[in-house]
Design a protein around this motif. Structure first.
Motif, PDB file in Angstrom:
ATOM      1  N   SER A  11      41.518  53.793  39.441  1.00 28.54           N
ATOM      2  CA  SER A  11      40.375  52.649  40.163  1.00 28.54           C
ATOM      3  C   SER A  11      41.197  51.558  39.872  1.00 28.54           C
ATOM      4  O   SER A  11      40.142  50.116  40.663  1.00 28.54           O
ATOM      5  CB  SER A  11      38.395  53.291  39.242  1.00 28.54           C
ATOM      6  OG  SER A  11      39.025  52.371  38.042  1.00 28.54           O
ATOM      7  N   HIS A  12      42.107  51.227  39.619  1.00 27.76           N
ATOM      8  CA  HIS A  12      42.478  49.523  39.628  1.00 27.76           C
ATOM      9  C   HIS A  12      43.780  49.744  39.465  1.00 27.76           C
ATOM     10  O   HIS A  12      44.228  49.350  38.100  1.00 27.76           O
ATOM     11  CB  HIS A  12      41.465  48.545  38.686  1.00 27.76           C
ATOM     12  CG  HIS A  12      41.866  47.057  39.333  1.00 27.76           C
ATOM     13  ND1 HIS A  12      40.299  46.146  38.656  1.00 27.76           N
ATOM     14  CD2 HIS A  12      42.761  46.525  38.560  1.00 27.76           C
ATOM     15  CE1 HIS A  12      40.956  45.422  38.841  1.00 27.76           C
ATOM     16  NE2 HIS A  12      42.173  45.650  38.810  1.00 27.76           N
ATOM     17  N   ALA A  13      44.024  49.411  40.249  1.00 28.06           N
ATOM     18  CA  ALA A  13      45.869  48.906  39.844  1.00 28.06           C
ATOM     19  C   ALA A  13      46.078  47.806  40.931  1.00 28.06           C
ATOM     20  O   ALA A  13      45.647  47.555  41.890  1.00 28.06           O
ATOM     21  CB  ALA A  13      47.020  50.348  40.359  1.00 28.06           C
ATOM     22  N   HIS A  14      47.711  47.113  41.045  1.00 28.90           N
ATOM     23  CA  HIS A  14      47.693  45.958  41.584  1.00 28.90           C
ATOM     24  C   HIS A  14      49.289  46.816  42.168  1.00 28.90           C
ATOM     25  O   HIS A  14      49.957  45.876  41.967  1.00 28.90           O
ATOM     26  CB  HIS A  14      47.821  44.716  40.730  1.00 28.90           C
ATOM     27  CG  HIS A  14      46.853  44.480  40.528  1.00 28.90           C
ATOM     28  ND1 HIS A  14      46.225  43.808  41.177  1.00 28.90           N
ATOM     29  CD2 HIS A  14      46.545  44.106  39.114  1.00 28.90           C
ATOM     30  CE1 HIS A  14      44.514  43.728  40.640  1.00 28.90           C
ATOM     31  NE2 HIS A  14      44.875  44.170  39.398  1.00 28.90           N
ATOM     32  N   LEU A  15      49.248  46.943  42.914  1.00 33.80           N
ATOM     33  CA  LEU A  15      50.996  48.165  44.462  1.00 33.80           C
ATOM     34  C   LEU A  15      51.137  47.008  44.822  1.00 33.80           C
ATOM     35  O   LEU A  15      52.562  46.851  44.913  1.00 33.80           O
ATOM     36  CB  LEU A  15      50.128  49.397  44.840  1.00 33.80           C
ATOM     37  CG  LEU A  15      49.272  50.419  44.392  1.00 33.80           C
ATOM     38  CD1 LEU A  15      49.388  51.581  44.996  1.00 33.80           C
ATOM     39  CD2 LEU A  15      50.757  50.873  42.793  1.00 33.80           C
ATOM     40  N   GLY A  25      36.542  42.067  44.952  1.00 34.10           N
ATOM     41  CA  GLY A  25      37.240  42.107  43.482  1.00 34.10           C
ATOM     42  C   GLY A  25      38.256  42.128  44.017  1.00 34.10           C
ATOM     43  O   GLY A  25      39.279  42.034  44.913  1.00 34.10           O
ATOM     44  N   GLU A  26      38.711  41.777  42.540  1.00 33.62           N
ATOM     45  CA  GLU A  26      38.069  41.210  41.065  1.00 33.62           C
ATOM     46  C   GLU A  26      37.420  40.565  41.192  1.00 33.62           C
ATOM     47  O   GLU A  26      38.440  39.065  41.353  1.00 33.62           O
ATOM     48  CB  GLU A  26      38.970  41.895  39.924  1.00 33.62           C
ATOM     49  CG  GLU A  26      40.459  41.315  39.880  1.00 33.62           C
ATOM     50  CD  GLU A  26      41.024  41.543  38.892  1.00 33.62           C
ATOM     51  OE1 GLU A  26      41.899  42.372  38.763  1.00 33.62           O
ATOM     52  OE2 GLU A  26      40.356  42.008  37.481  1.00 33.62           O
ATOM     53  N   ILE A  27      36.399  40.256  40.875  1.00 32.32           N
ATOM     54  CA  ILE A  27      35.702  38.611  40.630  1.00 32.32           C
ATOM     55  C   ILE A  27      34.885  38.531  39.529  1.00 32.32           C
ATOM     56  O   ILE A  27      34.769  39.712  38.641  1.00 32.32           O
ATOM     57  CB  ILE A  27      34.829  38.527  41.969  1.00 32.32           C
ATOM     58  CG1 ILE A  27      33.409  39.694  41.596  1.00 32.32           C
ATOM     59  CG2 ILE A  27      35.281  38.531  43.026  1.00 32.32           C
ATOM     60  CD1 ILE A  27      32.109  39.568  42.704  1.00 32.32           C
ATOM     61  N   ILE A  49      32.821  47.394  35.910  1.00 31.06           N
ATOM     62  CA  ILE A  49      32.809  46.486  35.292  1.00 31.06           C
ATOM     63  C   ILE A  49      34.315  47.051  34.775  1.00 31.06           C
ATOM     64  O   ILE A  49      34.611  47.655  34.647  1.00 31.06           O
ATOM     65  CB  ILE A  49      32.334  46.619  33.614  1.00 31.06           C
ATOM     66  CG1 ILE A  49      31.196  46.658  34.288  1.00 31.06           C
ATOM     67  CG2 ILE A  49      32.329  45.023  32.706  1.00 31.06           C
ATOM     68  CD1 ILE A  49      30.353  44.586  34.922  1.00 31.06           C
ATOM     69  N   HIS A  50      35.596  45.795  35.048  1.00 31.96           N
ATOM     70  CA  HIS A  50      36.978  46.497  34.697  1.00 31.96           C
ATOM     71  C   HIS A  50      37.120  46.299  34.202  1.00 31.96           C
ATOM     72  O   HIS A  50      36.920  44.898  33.355  1.00 31.96           O
ATOM     73  CB  HIS A  50      37.587  45.909  36.226  1.00 31.96           C
ATOM     74  CG  HIS A  50      38.742  45.403  36.162  1.00 31.96           C
ATOM     75  ND1 HIS A  50      39.693  45.884  35.772  1.00 31.96           N
ATOM     76  CD2 HIS A  50      38.819  44.121  36.270  1.00 31.96           C
ATOM     77  CE1 HIS A  50      40.806  45.204  35.669  1.00 31.96           C
ATOM     78  NE2 HIS A  50      40.464  43.851  35.935  1.00 31.96           N
ATOM     79  N   CYS A  51      38.259  46.752  33.657  1.00 29.10           N
ATOM     80  CA  CYS A  51      38.653  46.656  31.787  1.00 29.10           C
ATOM     81  C   CYS A  51      38.181  46.129  31.463  1.00 29.10           C
ATOM     82  O   CYS A  51      38.494  44.997  30.796  1.00 29.10           O
ATOM     83  CB  CYS A  51      40.219  45.506  32.215  1.00 29.10           C
ATOM     84  SG  CYS A  51      41.142  45.444  30.923  1.00 29.10           S
ATOM     85  N   THR A  70      44.325  52.063  35.755  1.00 30.16           N
ATOM     86  CA  THR A  70      45.698  51.311  34.493  1.00 30.16           C
ATOM     87  C   THR A  70      45.926  49.669  34.558  1.00 30.16           C
ATOM     88  O   THR A  70      46.265  49.038  33.768  1.00 30.16           O
ATOM     89  CB  THR A  70      47.161  52.198  35.513  1.00 30.16           C
ATOM     90  OG1 THR A  70      46.925  51.336  37.012  1.00 30.16           O
ATOM     91  CG2 THR A  70      47.340  53.620  35.397  1.00 30.16           C
ATOM     92  N   ASP A  71      45.511  48.829  35.599  1.00 23.86           N
ATOM     93  CA  ASP A  71      45.442  47.671  36.199  1.00 23.86           C
ATOM     94  C   ASP A  71      47.055  47.768  36.438  1.00 23.86           C
ATOM     95  O   ASP A  71      47.527  46.690  35.203  1.00 23.86           O
ATOM     96  CB  ASP A  71      44.579  46.856  34.312  1.00 23.86           C
ATOM     97  CG  ASP A  71      45.030  45.229  35.022  1.00 23.86           C
ATOM     98  OD1 ASP A  71      43.978  44.890  36.042  1.00 23.86           O
ATOM     99  OD2 ASP A  71      44.468  44.762  34.551  1.00 23.86           O
ATOM    100  N   ALA A  72      47.230  48.645  36.035  1.00 20.35           N
ATOM    101  CA  ALA A  72      49.098  48.266  37.077  1.00 20.35           C
ATOM    102  C   ALA A  72      49.408  47.234  37.095  1.00 20.35           C
ATOM    103  O   ALA A  72      48.769  46.383  38.497  1.00 20.35           O
ATOM    104  CB  ALA A  72      49.445  50.087  37.828  1.00 20.35           C
TER     105      ALA A  72
HETATM  106 NI    NI Z   1      42.867  43.226  37.765  1.00 19.48          NI
END
Ligand code: NI
Length: 255
Positions: free
Chosen positions: A5-9, A91-93, A152-154, A202-204
């Protein structure tokens, strides 16, 4: 099937071998990846990747680190880019009082503004909170930030905060750091949260789970996070995969 649900490709870390990264994700059963463009220079690339691959969606916004860079062109640009049908959240904010890359008063102001913009765009929000739990909760409440749902990420707060957020209608996203040796207290929290309110991410390229800690993170590794959630909750991995996938599809309105 799993969803990251959350990566930075769009980050430079993936420039050389994105194809390989996506192939490994596919082989690991990662059905969808949500890539988060956190500042102006990353938005177009995030959208470009999302347009190229049917199983990748984009999330756009200004990260609290970059809050000080917001100027009169920022919101009009985001308003336009977020019309793209591949953008599924804003987001992310939020607030980062650990690094403090932007002054706190500016972070607070821009967080409120961006909740407003997300509402205008009718998008769910992805919230970043690091060492600013109280302030984050206050703003989420006073801005009624739950109107279009959100994540609410991470997550790094305590059980009480998690439950407050869940009561507001937010999902709690579990990062790879849950596999770390010192994550015991976090395990206790996750144990008591309903699976129906959890996502995995992952927040990769950051926060690489064990056994790859120290290397670059990538979406295929979200499996280790889901496996850890299953172990903590003493339920089958398949159940975690099924329910977190459904949760993600619901919050991003893909159901
Ligand atoms: Ni992130």
């Amino acid at each position: 099937m799993l969803i990251d649900s959350h990566a930075h490709l769009e980050m430079p870390d993936f420039r050389k071998d994105l194809e390989g990264v996506l192939l490994r994700a596919k082989d690991s059963g990662i059905e969808y990846i949500f890539t988060v463009g956190t500042e102006k220079k990353d938005w177009k690339r995030a959208l470009e990747i999302a347009s190229l691959y049917p199983n990748i969606y984009a999330i756009l916004g200004v990260h609290p680190h970059n809050a000080k860079e917001i100027d009169e062109e920022t919101y009009p640009a985001l308003r336009k880019l977020c019309q793209n049908e591949k953008v599924k959240a804003y987001g992310e904010i939020g607030l980062d009082f650990y690094r403090n890359h932007s002054p706190r008063d500016i972070q607070l102001k821009r967080f409120r503004e961006q909740i407003g913009l997300a509402k205008e765009l009718k998008l769910p929000i992805v919230v970043h909170d690091r060492e600013a739990h109280q302030e984050t909760l206050e703003i989420l409440k006073s801005e009624k930030a739950w109107e279009n749902g959100g994540i609410i990420h991470c997550f790094s707060g305590d059980e009480k905060m998690a439950k407050t957020c869940i009561d507001m209608g937010f999902y709690i996203s579990i990062p790879g750091s849950i596999t770390y040796k010192n994550a015991g207290p976090f395990h206790e929290i996750v144990k008591r949260l309903p699976l129906e309110s959890l996502l995995v991410e992952t927040d990769a390229p950051f926060l690489t789970p064990v056994p790859f800690r120290g290397k670059r993170n990538e979406p295929s590794y979200v499996r280790y996070t889901a496996e850890k959630v299953a172990e903590i909750k003493k339920i089958p991995f398949e159940k975690v995969a099924e329910v977190t996938t459904e949760n993600a599809l619901r919050v991003f309105r893909l159901l």
